[in-house]
Design a protein around this motif. Structure first.
Motif, PDB file in Angstrom:
ATOM      1  N   ALA A 191       0.730  -1.078   0.047  1.00  0.00           N
ATOM      2  CA  ALA A 191      -0.120   0.102  -0.104  1.00  0.00           C
ATOM      3  C   ALA A 191       0.835   1.364  -0.019  1.00  0.00           C
ATOM      4  CB  ALA A 191      -0.910  -0.022   1.246  1.00  0.00           C
ATOM      5  N   LEU A 192       1.944   1.160   0.991  1.00  0.00           N
ATOM      6  CA  LEU A 192       2.639   2.411   0.926  1.00  0.00           C
ATOM      7  C   LEU A 192       3.593   2.899  -0.568  1.00  0.00           C
ATOM      8  CD1 LEU A 192       4.598   1.919   4.374  1.00  0.00           C
ATOM      9  CD2 LEU A 192       2.690   3.573   3.805  1.00  0.00           C
ATOM     10  N   LYS A 231       1.738   8.997  -6.005  1.00  0.00           N
ATOM     11  CA  LYS A 231       2.184  10.381  -5.558  1.00  0.00           C
ATOM     12  C   LYS A 231       2.947  11.007  -6.663  1.00  0.00           C
ATOM     13  CE  LYS A 231       4.240  13.453  -2.113  1.00  0.00           C
ATOM     14  NZ  LYS A 231       4.974  13.417  -0.892  1.00  0.00           N
ATOM     15  N   ARG A 232       4.191  10.135  -7.114  1.00  0.00           N
ATOM     16  CA  ARG A 232       4.950  10.521  -8.222  1.00  0.00           C
ATOM     17  C   ARG A 232       4.575  10.750  -9.273  1.00  0.00           C
ATOM     18  NH1 ARG A 232      10.015   6.590  -6.465  1.00  0.00           N
ATOM     19  NH2 ARG A 232      10.955   7.552  -4.536  1.00  0.00           N
ATOM     20  N   ARG A 246       2.291  14.240 -13.749  1.00  0.00           N
ATOM     21  CA  ARG A 246       1.424  14.624 -14.350  1.00  0.00           C
ATOM     22  C   ARG A 246       1.413  16.262 -14.251  1.00  0.00           C
ATOM     23  NH1 ARG A 246      -1.422   9.805 -12.718  1.00  0.00           N
ATOM     24  NH2 ARG A 246      -2.427  11.157 -11.248  1.00  0.00           N
ATOM     25  N   GLU A 247       1.615  16.763 -13.035  1.00  0.00           N
ATOM     26  CA  GLU A 247       1.549  18.147 -12.719  1.00  0.00           C
ATOM     27  C   GLU A 247       2.649  18.817 -13.487  1.00  0.00           C
ATOM     28  OE1 GLU A 247       1.266  21.033  -8.828  1.00  0.00           O
ATOM     29  OE2 GLU A 247       1.234  18.894  -8.640  1.00  0.00           O
ATOM     30  N   ARG A 248       3.627  18.227 -13.396  1.00  0.00           N
ATOM     31  CA  ARG A 248       4.761  18.978 -14.012  1.00  0.00           C
ATOM     32  C   ARG A 248       4.718  18.929 -15.580  1.00  0.00           C
ATOM     33  NH1 ARG A 248       7.890  15.943 -10.185  1.00  0.00           N
ATOM     34  NH2 ARG A 248       8.353  14.441 -11.552  1.00  0.00           N
ATOM     35  N   ALA A 249       4.106  17.883 -16.023  1.00  0.00           N
ATOM     36  CA  ALA A 249       3.964  17.676 -17.581  1.00  0.00           C
ATOM     37  C   ALA A 249       2.648  18.910 -17.918  1.00  0.00           C
ATOM     38  CB  ALA A 249       3.448  16.687 -17.932  1.00  0.00           C
ATOM     39  N   ARG A 266      13.554  17.050  -6.525  1.00  0.00           N
ATOM     40  CA  ARG A 266      12.724  15.796  -6.132  1.00  0.00           C
ATOM     41  C   ARG A 266      13.575  14.581  -6.315  1.00  0.00           C
ATOM     42  NH1 ARG A 266       7.344  16.571  -6.460  1.00  0.00           N
ATOM     43  NH2 ARG A 266       6.486  18.706  -7.002  1.00  0.00           N
ATOM     44  N   ALA A 267      14.494  14.658  -7.045  1.00  0.00           N
ATOM     45  CA  ALA A 267      15.636  13.481  -7.351  1.00  0.00           C
ATOM     46  C   ALA A 267      16.323  13.560  -6.208  1.00  0.00           C
ATOM     47  CB  ALA A 267      16.323  13.546  -8.599  1.00  0.00           C
TER      48      ALA A 267
END
Length: 247
Positions: free
Chosen positions: A31-32, A39-40, A45-48, A226-227
């Protein structure tokens, strides 16, 4: 006050228990992992979407700048056409006026010649002879001027005609000079407008380049951050606090 770490007979198990990223006791790892993956993916998708929005904004800005340049060029071409048509009309008007002046002068000269040749302004010897005697002249039939007065009148008329011609030529030259100066000013204004359009286009291109570079730098920094955050590993100092009051 610190609390002593309970020793373990299995060092490998103890190491796994002390490593939050490796221990599996009481943790739903699937689950984690799914949450981390979701989340990633959401962040990606948000960055794209951000990159697509930035690219769309830059593209729209470039299109607007190009449309403004094209519209400015079209306006200048239309203005040049209007100026050319106005100059053509002005030239035709001057030609008509010159033709009218020429015809008017010719008509006036013909009328003057006809008047000078008319019997009303010239002597007719047979009409000036007195009925009383052939050698006598009737004063009431004498119409002509003396030769010197006639010559003076003709000279004055010629001077007036010449003065009028010179004045008209001077006025035409002044008008032509004024129109040439106005055309020069218009050409200079058009050149300055074209140069201003080029400068605006260049400035817009520079702004677009800066925006694109800033967007790329922002995306690169965000990716590096992020990396870095996703690749951090606990250090020995972190494990040294295990089982103490700091935990």
């Amino acid at each position: 006050m610190t609390k002593a770490i309970i020793p373990s007979n299995d060092p490998a198990r103890l190491a796994r228990m002390q490593n939050e990223k490796l221990r599996m006791v009481g943790v739903d790892k699937a689950a984690l992992d799914a949450q981390v993956r979701e989340k990633r993916e959401a962040e990606e998708r948000e960055r794209a979407a951000d990159r697509a929005a930035a690219a769309t904004t830059i593209s729209f800005t470039a299109q607007l700048v190009q449309q403004e340049v094209v519209a400015s060029q079209a306006r200048r071409m239309q203005d040049r056409g209007v100026d050319a048509f106005r100059h053509q009309q002005e030239a035709e008007r001057r030609q008509r006026e010159a033709q009218a002046r020429h015809e008017e002068a010719a008509a006036a000269a013909a009328e003057q010649a006809a008047n000078l040749a008319s019997p009303w302004l010239n002597e007719a010897p047979e009409r000036g002879v007195s009925a009383l005697a052939p050698h006598r002249v009737r004063p009431d039939h004498f119409k002509a001027f003396p030769p010197h007065q006639t010559a003076a009148i003709l000279t004055t008329q010629a001077q007036q005609v010449e003065a009028k011609r010179v004045a008209e030529e001077q006025a035409a030259a002044e008008q032509a000079a004024f129109e040439a100066q106005a055309a020069g000013h218009a050409a200079e204004a058009e050149r300055q407008a074209a140069a201003a359009d080029v400068r605006r286009w260049q400035a817009a291109q520079e702004v677009l380049a800066v925006q694109q570079r800033q967007a790329e730098e922002a995306f690169s920094k965000e990716a590096e951050l992020r990396a870095h955050l996703n690749s951090q590993q606990p250090t020995a100092a972190y494990f040294a606090q295990w089982g103490t009051s700091h935990r």
